[in-house]
Write a protein that holds these residues in place. Structure first.
Motif, short mmCIF file in Angstrom:
data_model
loop_
_atom_site.label_atom_id
_atom_site.label_comp_id
_atom_site.label_asym_id
_atom_site.label_seq_id
_atom_site.Cartn_x
_atom_site.Cartn_y
_atom_site.Cartn_z
N LYS A 50 -2.20 49.24 16.61
CA LYS A 50 -3.56 48.68 16.57
C LYS A 50 -3.87 48.15 15.16
CE LYS A 50 -8.18 49.73 18.20
NZ LYS A 50 -9.22 50.73 18.24
N ASP A 51 -3.50 48.94 14.15
CA ASP A 51 -3.76 48.53 12.76
C ASP A 51 -3.02 47.23 12.41
OD1 ASP A 51 -5.30 50.77 12.47
OD2 ASP A 51 -3.84 51.92 11.30
N LEU A 52 -1.76 47.14 12.84
CA LEU A 52 -0.95 45.95 12.55
C LEU A 52 -1.56 44.71 13.22
CD1 LEU A 52 1.69 44.62 11.41
CD2 LEU A 52 2.71 45.12 13.64
N LEU A 53 -1.91 44.83 14.50
CA LEU A 53 -2.46 43.68 15.23
C LEU A 53 -3.81 43.25 14.66
CD1 LEU A 53 -1.44 44.65 18.90
CD2 LEU A 53 -0.32 43.00 17.39
N THR A 54 -4.62 44.23 14.24
CA THR A 54 -5.91 43.91 13.62
C THR A 54 -5.69 43.17 12.30
OG1 THR A 54 -6.87 45.90 14.60
CG2 THR A 54 -8.10 44.92 12.78
N TYR B 287 -3.06 41.30 11.49
CA TYR B 287 -2.59 39.95 11.80
C TYR B 287 -3.74 39.04 12.25
CZ TYR B 287 2.45 40.87 11.31
OH TYR B 287 3.70 41.14 10.82
N GLU B 288 -4.65 39.61 13.05
CA GLU B 288 -5.80 38.82 13.53
C GLU B 288 -6.68 38.36 12.36
OE1 GLU B 288 -7.85 41.16 16.50
OE2 GLU B 288 -6.05 41.13 17.76
N GLY B 289 -6.72 39.16 11.29
CA GLY B 289 -7.56 38.83 10.14
C GLY B 289 -6.94 37.82 9.17
N LEU B 290 -5.66 37.49 9.36
CA LEU B 290 -5.01 36.55 8.45
C LEU B 290 -5.46 35.12 8.74
CD1 LEU B 290 -1.31 37.85 8.37
CD2 LEU B 290 -3.08 38.21 6.64
#
Length: 248
Positions: A32-36, A38-41
């Motif tokens: 979840k932390d990784l995908l969040t 990536y979404e913020g980049l």
């Protein structure tokens, strides 16, 4: 191989090429932390899944683990490549996989070993077995296939899984093909894995990560200048490595 450069997918500028089981998938919080992150980049990270699973099994896991659909799926330890929103087979790669591939000859030799049990797969684009606590037979099978001069690639991983593939396949070969055809020359790339069938792609020389929960056979490989050994498991290790290489 003469490659047709890709004509229907935008060239990739940032890419995570990752194994699924035990690498991207396996720790929900870290995932979840990784995908969040990536979404913020600002720039989109293109997801390429590189798995030992066949296409349908990979799609089931994607649904089950609630992870995004990839732009490219490399399945069956690098024997299948599927591209774009509808994950259509890359036909150029398919043709390459059929060259010199003789599954019947391989199965005939493997049938001499009672402790090496065939895995059920939907087709014969690769042949896989489970070795039942008998690594001696694994080595003998490997030698017998070499002596028979049958073109193939032999991968033993996790102390039990045997994958016998067309000679031009494997995760490293498939990923090299994808990078040459679909990825920009100056792209940010990260390759992630956790077991022996990931070794070939981890060794390509691109920025790569071995997650902390990796199998002993992958942990034992030699370092290269772009190899990062994570202290966190699964997606946590990927996140750690992405920050190490690209957090500027």
């Amino acid at each position: 191989i003469i490659l047709m450069r890709n004509c229907y997918m935008q060239m990739i500028t940032q890419m995570l090429a990752t194994d699924l089981d035990g690498t991207l998938v396996g720790d929900e919080k870290h995932l979840k932390d990784l995908l969040t992150y990536y979404e913020g980049l600002q720039k989109k990270v293109t997801l390429v899944y590189v798995t030992g699973r066949h296409r349908e099994s990979a799609l089931e896991l994607i649904k089950e683990a609630n992870i995004p659909m990839p732009s490219i799926l490399i399945s069956d330890v690098g024997t299948g490549i599927y591209i774009g929103n509808d994950l259509k087979p890359d036909e150029e790669w398919n043709l390459l996989m059929k060259k010199n591939w003789n599954p019947e000859a391989i199965k005939k030799i493997a049938s001499h070993y009672p402790t090496i049990v065939p895995q059920k797969l939907p087709d014969e684009s690769r042949i896989s077995y489970t070795a039942q606590e008998d690594e001696g037979s694994v080595e003998k099978l490997k030698q017998e296939l070499l002596q028979a001069n049958i073109p193939h690639k032999f991968i033993f991983s996790s102390g039990r899984d045997i994958d016998i593939l067309p000679e031009a396949s494997g995760k490293g070969s498939a990923l090299t093909y994808v990078i040459e055809k679909y990825v920009e020359d100056q792209a940010s790339i990260l390759i992630a894995g956790d077991s022996g069938n990931d070794e070939e792609m981890i060794r390509l020389g691109y920025p790569s990560v071995i997650v902390a929960n990796a199998q002993p056979e992958l942990i034992a490989i030699q370092d290269h200048p772009q190899l990062f050994r994570a202290t966190k498991n699964c997606a946590g290790g990927i996140h750690e490595a992405w920050l190490h290489f690209y957090d500027n």
